[in-house]
Motif scaffolding. Sequence first.
Motif, PDB file in Angstrom:
ATOM      1  N   PRO A 218       0.809  -1.229   0.000  1.00 58.54           N
ATOM      2  CA  PRO A 218       0.000   0.000   0.000  1.00 58.54           C
ATOM      3  C   PRO A 218       0.840   1.276   0.000  1.00 58.54           C
ATOM      4  O   PRO A 218       0.482   2.257  -0.644  1.00 58.54           O
ATOM      5  N   LYS A 219       1.957   1.280   0.711  1.00 56.25           N
ATOM      6  CA  LYS A 219       2.774   2.497   0.818  1.00 56.25           C
ATOM      7  C   LYS A 219       3.198   3.014  -0.557  1.00 56.25           C
ATOM      8  O   LYS A 219       3.327   4.213  -0.777  1.00 56.25           O
ATOM      9  N   TYR A 220       3.438   2.092  -1.484  1.00 54.83           N
ATOM     10  CA  TYR A 220       3.903   2.482  -2.817  1.00 54.83           C
ATOM     11  C   TYR A 220       2.857   2.224  -3.902  1.00 54.83           C
ATOM     12  O   TYR A 220       3.140   2.449  -5.078  1.00 54.83           O
ATOM     13  N   SER A 221       1.681   1.752  -3.507  1.00 53.10           N
ATOM     14  CA  SER A 221       0.627   1.402  -4.478  1.00 53.10           C
ATOM     15  C   SER A 221       1.207   0.573  -5.625  1.00 53.10           C
ATOM     16  O   SER A 221       0.981   0.854  -6.811  1.00 53.10           O
ATOM     17  N   SER A 222       1.978  -0.410  -5.269  1.00 54.28           N
ATOM     18  CA  SER A 222       2.648  -1.267  -6.256  1.00 54.28           C
ATOM     19  C   SER A 222       2.630  -2.700  -5.754  1.00 54.28           C
ATOM     20  O   SER A 222       2.275  -2.955  -4.597  1.00 54.28           O
ATOM     21  N   ALA A 223       3.019  -3.620  -6.622  1.00 50.00           N
ATOM     22  CA  ALA A 223       2.997  -5.037  -6.247  1.00 50.00           C
ATOM     23  C   ALA A 223       4.303  -5.708  -6.642  1.00 50.00           C
ATOM     24  O   ALA A 223       4.998  -5.263  -7.564  1.00 50.00           O
ATOM     25  N   VAL A 224       4.602  -6.776  -5.923  1.00 49.75           N
ATOM     26  CA  VAL A 224       5.830  -7.525  -6.174  1.00 49.75           C
ATOM     27  C   VAL A 224       5.524  -9.001  -5.930  1.00 49.75           C
ATOM     28  O   VAL A 224       4.552  -9.324  -5.238  1.00 49.75           O
ATOM     29  N   VAL A 225       6.317  -9.895  -6.512  1.00 52.48           N
ATOM     30  CA  VAL A 225       6.079 -11.337  -6.333  1.00 52.48           C
ATOM     31  C   VAL A 225       7.332 -11.980  -5.733  1.00 52.48           C
ATOM     32  O   VAL A 225       8.437 -11.776  -6.242  1.00 52.48           O
ATOM     33  N   TYR A 226       7.123 -12.729  -4.658  1.00 53.31           N
ATOM     34  CA  TYR A 226       8.231 -13.442  -4.012  1.00 53.31           C
ATOM     35  C   TYR A 226       8.024 -14.949  -4.114  1.00 53.31           C
ATOM     36  O   TYR A 226       6.893 -15.423  -4.246  1.00 53.31           O
ATOM     37  N   ASP A 227       9.141 -15.668  -4.009  1.00 47.71           N
ATOM     38  CA  ASP A 227       9.084 -17.111  -3.816  1.00 47.71           C
ATOM     39  C   ASP A 227       8.810 -17.324  -2.326  1.00 47.71           C
ATOM     40  O   ASP A 227       9.609 -16.888  -1.478  1.00 47.71           O
ATOM     41  N   ALA A 228       7.694 -17.959  -1.998  1.00 57.52           N
ATOM     42  CA  ALA A 228       7.273 -18.098  -0.596  1.00 57.52           C
ATOM     43  C   ALA A 228       8.032 -19.195   0.133  1.00 57.52           C
ATOM     44  O   ALA A 228       7.752 -19.459   1.306  1.00 57.52           O
ATOM     45  N   ARG A 229       8.993 -19.825  -0.553  1.00 50.03           N
ATOM     46  CA  ARG A 229       9.701 -20.929   0.091  1.00 50.03           C
ATOM     47  C   ARG A 229      10.965 -20.420   0.808  1.00 50.03           C
ATOM     48  O   ARG A 229      11.714 -19.621   0.288  1.00 50.03           O
ATOM     49  N   ILE A 230      11.158 -20.926   2.006  1.00 48.49           N
ATOM     50  CA  ILE A 230      12.403 -20.708   2.740  1.00 48.49           C
ATOM     51  C   ILE A 230      13.018 -22.087   2.974  1.00 48.49           C
ATOM     52  O   ILE A 230      12.359 -22.960   3.528  1.00 48.49           O
ATOM     53  N   GLU A 231      14.226 -22.255   2.510  1.00 51.37           N
ATOM     54  CA  GLU A 231      14.916 -23.549   2.584  1.00 51.37           C
ATOM     55  C   GLU A 231      14.036 -24.669   2.032  1.00 51.37           C
ATOM     56  O   GLU A 231      13.929 -25.757   2.613  1.00 51.37           O
ATOM     57  N   GLY A 232      13.374 -24.377   0.950  1.00 56.08           N
ATOM     58  CA  GLY A 232      12.595 -25.397   0.247  1.00 56.08           C
ATOM     59  C   GLY A 232      11.181 -25.590   0.766  1.00 56.08           C
ATOM     60  O   GLY A 232      10.378 -26.282   0.128  1.00 56.08           O
ATOM     61  N   LYS A 233      10.867 -25.005   1.921  1.00 52.43           N
ATOM     62  CA  LYS A 233       9.525 -25.209   2.494  1.00 52.43           C
ATOM     63  C   LYS A 233       8.670 -23.961   2.284  1.00 52.43           C
ATOM     64  O   LYS A 233       9.074 -22.864   2.684  1.00 52.43           O
ATOM     65  N   PRO A 234       7.477 -24.142   1.695  1.00 51.70           N
ATOM     66  CA  PRO A 234       6.636 -22.968   1.460  1.00 51.70           C
ATOM     67  C   PRO A 234       5.994 -22.448   2.752  1.00 51.70           C
ATOM     68  O   PRO A 234       5.533 -23.228   3.585  1.00 51.70           O
ATOM     69  N   LEU A 235       6.050 -21.119   2.910  1.00 50.16           N
ATOM     70  CA  LEU A 235       5.319 -20.473   4.001  1.00 50.16           C
ATOM     71  C   LEU A 235       3.965 -20.028   3.446  1.00 50.16           C
ATOM     72  O   LEU A 235       3.774 -19.975   2.225  1.00 50.16           O
ATOM     73  N   HIS A 236       3.042 -19.736   4.342  1.00 54.96           N
ATOM     74  CA  HIS A 236       1.688 -19.348   3.925  1.00 54.96           C
ATOM     75  C   HIS A 236       1.377 -17.976   4.512  1.00 54.96           C
ATOM     76  O   HIS A 236       1.125 -17.851   5.707  1.00 54.96           O
ATOM     77  N   PHE A 237       1.429 -16.986   3.640  1.00 55.04           N
ATOM     78  CA  PHE A 237       1.448 -15.608   4.108  1.00 55.04           C
ATOM     79  C   PHE A 237       0.087 -14.941   4.127  1.00 55.04           C
ATOM     80  O   PHE A 237      -0.789 -15.213   3.296  1.00 55.04           O
ATOM     81  N   ALA A 238      -0.019 -14.002   5.065  1.00 58.16           N
ATOM     82  CA  ALA A 238      -1.113 -13.029   5.068  1.00 58.16           C
ATOM     83  C   ALA A 238      -0.484 -11.673   5.378  1.00 58.16           C
ATOM     84  O   ALA A 238       0.570 -11.611   6.024  1.00 58.16           O
ATOM     85  N   MET A 239      -1.097 -10.603   4.884  1.00 61.60           N
ATOM     86  CA  MET A 239      -0.588  -9.263   5.203  1.00 61.60           C
ATOM     87  C   MET A 239      -1.219  -8.809   6.508  1.00 61.60           C
ATOM     88  O   MET A 239      -2.450  -8.774   6.636  1.00 61.60           O
ATOM     89  N   LYS A 240      -0.375  -8.463   7.474  1.00 65.29           N
ATOM     90  CA  LYS A 240      -0.871  -7.960   8.753  1.00 65.29           C
ATOM     91  C   LYS A 240      -0.030  -6.757   9.158  1.00 65.29           C
ATOM     92  O   LYS A 240       1.196  -6.871   9.273  1.00 65.29           O
ATOM     93  N   GLU A 241      -0.698  -5.625   9.351  1.00 67.15           N
ATOM     94  CA  GLU A 241      -0.030  -4.391   9.775  1.00 67.15           C
ATOM     95  C   GLU A 241       1.177  -4.071   8.905  1.00 67.15           C
ATOM     96  O   GLU A 241       2.256  -3.734   9.399  1.00 67.15           O
ATOM     97  N   GLY A 242       0.989  -4.229   7.601  1.00 64.03           N
ATOM     98  CA  GLY A 242       2.033  -3.859   6.658  1.00 64.03           C
ATOM     99  C   GLY A 242       3.160  -4.839   6.506  1.00 64.03           C
ATOM    100  O   GLY A 242       4.151  -4.556   5.824  1.00 64.03           O
ATOM    101  N   LEU A 243       3.047  -6.007   7.151  1.00 62.95           N
ATOM    102  CA  LEU A 243       4.109  -7.017   7.035  1.00 62.95           C
ATOM    103  C   LEU A 243       3.528  -8.328   6.506  1.00 62.95           C
ATOM    104  O   LEU A 243       2.352  -8.621   6.706  1.00 62.95           O
TER     105      LEU A 243
END
Lengths: 126, 219
Positions: free
Chosen positions: B144-169
């Motif tokens: 929201p701060k930049y009104s832009s979007a980016v795409v990350y690989d959600a995997r850390i050390e091969g294991k996928p994390l499951h993200f939600a946006m909370k308080e800007g993080l």
Amino acid sequence: MHSHVRAAAGRALPRLLAAILCLGALRAQEQKPDMQGVDDWDQRKRPAPWGKEAPGDEVVDVRLMPLERVPYSVPSRLHNPVGDDELVIGCVVDGKAVAFPVKMLGGPHREIVNAKAGASLFAASW
Amino acid sequence: MYARSVKGKAIRLGVSGRLLDFNLVMWDPETDSLWSQMTGKALYGPAKKKGLALDVMPSLFVSFSMWKALHPNTDVLDLPPVRSKGWHFTTKTLVKGKNRYGDALGLAVESGGDAVAVSYEAMRGQGAVQPPMKHLAPVFVWIPKYSSAVVYDARIEGKPLHFAMKEGLLVDASSGRKFDPLTGKEVGKPQGAVLARLNAMPAVLDFWKDAHPSGRVVR
């Protein structure tokens, strides 16, 4: 004595002003981005040789020679300012970050910019 | 953004005067071939006969403020604008999620023949969108701060994390680990993990779907 000083100042002042103006003009020329050929549609267009079997639709009956020589600046010295909310296509090539503001691409004469960073060749398009 | 070398030989790309699926068709004077801007594949000429395609260069399509935050020492193309002032070249385009013709816009990721695109509307509405892919685990993130979007690989050390946006993080649902959506760096841990950014292409979703019939679109 005072008249000598006034006379000397009277002779020097126009020269000083002229020198300042010349330096200003030279500096402005130095800072102005080199636009040579960038928007010269006539110089870059060539007949489009593709036949009916070529894919897609012909929008104009010419093709444009690639655009290569374009000016770049750092954000604080942009001759053509870019607003914080304006969209850019950015990339990092050979450790060098380069941004292409979308408002500067298009035309169609500027839809593709051929660029180089280090040894890497790439093209930004819109 | 494409590399402009093919089989080790430099080429230059120019405007062909043609459109395919409302998208720019490029040409090069070195091989006299036509290339698709949307897919990078050769469409016509000697390069098509050899089945060649241009390599995609990783890039971001974001606000100038976000780009400067990531790369303060960036070079910037410095030409007079060719477009009249208007919302269609600002972040308002991404907030609306549509171009000036009303077509829905999004970001697309491809990997190993698998392709998925997510609309800006979905990213902005959900904050983080994680569509499944065969070989990747992308998370499409709205900042929201930049009104832009980016795409990350959600995997850390091969294991996928499951993200939600909370308080800007970006927050992983199971572990609670937090990541900065701008940089991908783990928050609160100096030696923490960093999410790898994936290359995502901006796309008009309907035209992208035409060019990727087996691709999935999240709207």
